[in-house]
Motif scaffolding. Structure first.
Motif, PDB file in Angstrom:
ATOM      1  N   THR A 299       0.865  -1.190   0.000  1.00 52.86           N
ATOM      2  CA  THR A 299       0.000   0.000   0.000  1.00 52.86           C
ATOM      3  C   THR A 299       0.897   1.234   0.000  1.00 52.86           C
ATOM      4  N   PRO A 300       1.280   1.732  -1.145  1.00 50.41           N
ATOM      5  CA  PRO A 300       2.209   2.868  -1.207  1.00 50.41           C
ATOM      6  C   PRO A 300       1.657   4.108  -0.507  1.00 50.41           C
ATOM      7  N   ILE A 301       2.518   4.776   0.227  1.00 49.89           N
ATOM      8  CA  ILE A 301       2.198   6.066   0.824  1.00 49.89           C
ATOM      9  C   ILE A 301       2.938   7.125   0.021  1.00 49.89           C
ATOM     10  N   PRO A 302       2.231   7.983  -0.696  1.00 46.69           N
ATOM     11  CA  PRO A 302       2.919   9.021  -1.472  1.00 46.69           C
ATOM     12  C   PRO A 302       3.802   9.888  -0.578  1.00 46.69           C
ATOM     13  N   ASP A 303       4.956  10.276  -1.095  1.00 54.22           N
ATOM     14  CA  ASP A 303       5.901  11.110  -0.334  1.00 54.22           C
ATOM     15  C   ASP A 303       6.205  10.468   1.021  1.00 54.22           C
ATOM     16  N   LEU A 304       6.462   9.161   0.994  1.00 56.14           N
ATOM     17  CA  LEU A 304       6.613   8.370   2.216  1.00 56.14           C
ATOM     18  C   LEU A 304       7.593   8.984   3.195  1.00 56.14           C
ATOM     19  N   THR A 305       8.778   9.325   2.752  1.00 56.85           N
ATOM     20  CA  THR A 305       9.817   9.781   3.686  1.00 56.85           C
ATOM     21  C   THR A 305       9.536  11.180   4.236  1.00 56.85           C
ATOM     22  N   PRO A 378      23.848   0.266  -5.295  1.00 54.76           N
ATOM     23  CA  PRO A 378      22.853   1.313  -5.057  1.00 54.76           C
ATOM     24  C   PRO A 378      22.500   1.525  -3.578  1.00 54.76           C
ATOM     25  N   TYR A 379      23.093   0.740  -2.687  1.00 51.17           N
ATOM     26  CA  TYR A 379      22.797   0.871  -1.259  1.00 51.17           C
ATOM     27  C   TYR A 379      23.146   2.261  -0.746  1.00 51.17           C
ATOM     28  N   ALA A 380      24.224   2.836  -1.272  1.00 55.71           N
ATOM     29  CA  ALA A 380      24.690   4.146  -0.814  1.00 55.71           C
ATOM     30  C   ALA A 380      23.674   5.244  -1.076  1.00 55.71           C
ATOM     31  N   ASP A 381      22.713   4.979  -1.953  1.00 59.97           N
ATOM     32  CA  ASP A 381      21.729   5.992  -2.335  1.00 59.97           C
ATOM     33  C   ASP A 381      20.401   5.836  -1.600  1.00 59.97           C
ATOM     34  N   GLU A 382      20.383   5.036  -0.529  1.00 66.69           N
ATOM     35  CA  GLU A 382      19.147   4.756   0.212  1.00 66.69           C
ATOM     36  C   GLU A 382      19.283   5.240   1.657  1.00 66.69           C
ATOM     37  N   PRO A 383      18.933   6.509   1.940  1.00 63.54           N
ATOM     38  CA  PRO A 383      19.183   7.060   3.284  1.00 63.54           C
ATOM     39  C   PRO A 383      18.451   6.328   4.400  1.00 63.54           C
TER      40      PRO A 383
END
Length: 447
Positions: A299-305, A378-383
């Protein structure tokens, strides 16, 4: 992170640095063509491992080794997988590498189905980069290691920062459960919602123990299981404290009791009300950023972060500090019956190093169990995943052994009594002790 050195992912470097040879870990190996099998049962893992196999095979050819990998892709739920792999173990037909949940390892290792990996790990310098807490947690009751962790994370509290901010409710880290409960009461009074979900009751199955009760227990009491004796201490004080917490939350109308009694309690709570902002706090693991509420999640939450943040679990008893619970996610294992243990271990090492590991972590929404890939894409790009990796360093984990399934069953039944209003915290604890004592038997209970 303590160290931030990205290592070369070419297996030329990996094998040479590790000193692995055909006989380095007591397995003779083969100079001729060898085909090994690896089993994956979750679609995300199937897809990412399938994409990584050609790279491994190519690296092996550069080493003069002809190793082909056959992916056994069989999409199953956890119970179906457990049943199927158990049947294969019994028949001596298990694949050479099996990706499974860490919670299954004690039972399979205790039954003699899994090969110990200690000698391979001792000969591999990559093992030096695993966080000490994960290395310690990998040691089983007999003192041996039977699995190599491939994903990890932290269980803590995800909260709707946007909703709480709009309501004027404090969003800093709560230090104690009393402090958090005061905030939840504010939310309840302002909205009429039941603002927090913790897995509870029988319908949530093993998640009530693994994702709800045990993290709370481990944060306040780490003596409930003795790995040296293999016995559970049912009189350890944390048990009653956690049952009391569940009872307090239910009594204050802070838990969505009716939803938790639903046959699929995660559906109305995690996948409907939390995304809608009608449940504002949820016990959740790192994978929530990907699988539950991410752009391609359930269930995606827009603008999650921008809307969701995390707290550590507050302290439960006097003197407790806020904490996260280490989640030992997936692990690679080798069956004792495998005729190609060395080749299987080479594949496991490749998949848990550098770019192959980074790609798996991002695909799985997981943190790294090792300290040297924070700058590997790509892990480095996932805060959010990087932050979970940082949180791991101060998180709690209590290794357990035989009897975990029985404990989970007894906890689920006792918390169900709280949800139905048939027991308060003390009564639920007493019911748990009686149930767990019977289910475990005298050999697994501390006298």
């Amino acid at each position: 992170m303590k160290r931030n050195r990205a290592i070369a992912v070419g297996l030329t470097t990996l094998v040479a640095a590790a000193g692995l040879t055909a006989c380095s870990a007591g397995d003779e190996g083969s100079d001729g063509p060898v085909t090994i099998t690896i089993m994956e049962y979750q679609q995300t893992r199937i897809d990412i491992v399938e994409s990584l196999i050609p790279g491994f095979e190519a690296e092996m050819k550069e080493q003069g080794r002809d190793i082909n990998v056959e992916l056994i892709a069989d999409q199953l739920n956890d119970e179906q997988f457990k049943t199927k792999i158990t049947q294969q173990f019994i028949a001596g037909e298990a694949p050479d590498v099996i990706d499974m949940g860490d919670s299954l390892v004690p039972g399979f290792a205790g039954a003699g189905y899994l090969a110990p990996l200690d000698e391979y790990l001792d000969d591999w310098d990559g093992w030096d980069h695993w966080y000490p807490q994960f290395k310690d947690a990998s040691v089983r009751q007999d003192g041996q290691i039977y699995s190599l962790l491939n994903t990890s994370g932290v269980l803590n509290l995800f909260y709707r920062e946007d909703v709480l901010t709009d309501l004027g409710v404090e969003t800093s880290q709560p230090q104690t459960w009393d402090e958090l409960i005061d905030r939840l009461v504010e939310v309840r009074d302002a909205t009429g919602d039941t603002p927090i979900v913790l897995p509870a009751g029988s319908a949530w199955g093993g998640g009530t123990w693994n994702e709800g009760f045990q993290p709370l227990l481990g944060g306040t009491d780490q003596d409930y299981y003795d790995p040296e004796t293999g016995r559970w201490d049912l009189e350890s004080p944390g048990w009653e404290a956690v049952f009391d917490l569940y009872a307090d939350l239910a009594e204050e109308d802070l838990l969505p009791v009716q939803d938790l009694l639903n046959p699929n309690p995660w559906q109305p709570t995690k996948y409907e009300k939390f995304p809608a902002g009608e449940i504002q706090v949820a016990a959740q693991g790192t994978w929530g950023w990907k699988f539950d509420w991410g752009p391609e999640g359930a269930t995606p939450i827009p603008d999650l972060t921008e809307k969701v943040s995390t707290w550590q679990f507050p302290g439960l008893r006097d003197g407790d500090d806020p904490f996260g619970w280490l989640n030992l996610g997936g692990v690679y294992t080798i069956p004792e019956s495998s005729e190609h243990k060395e080749e299987a271990m080479l594949l496991m090492q490749y998949l848990t190093t550098g770019t192959p590991l980074a790609e798996q972590l991002v695909a799985s929404g997981a943190a790294s169990p090792r300290d040297d890939i924070t700058d590997v894409a790509p892990y480095a790009d996932e805060p959010e995943l990087l932050q979970a990796g940082v949180d791991q360093e101060t998180s709690v984990f209590v290794p357990t052994g035989d009897g975990s399934d029985q404990i989970a069953q007894a906890v689920a039944s006792a918390t169900e009594l709280i949800l139905t209003g048939d027991a308060d915290g003390q009564e639920a604890y007493e019911a748990f002790v009686a149930d767990a004592t019977e289910l475990l038997g005298p050999n697994l209970v501390k006298e």
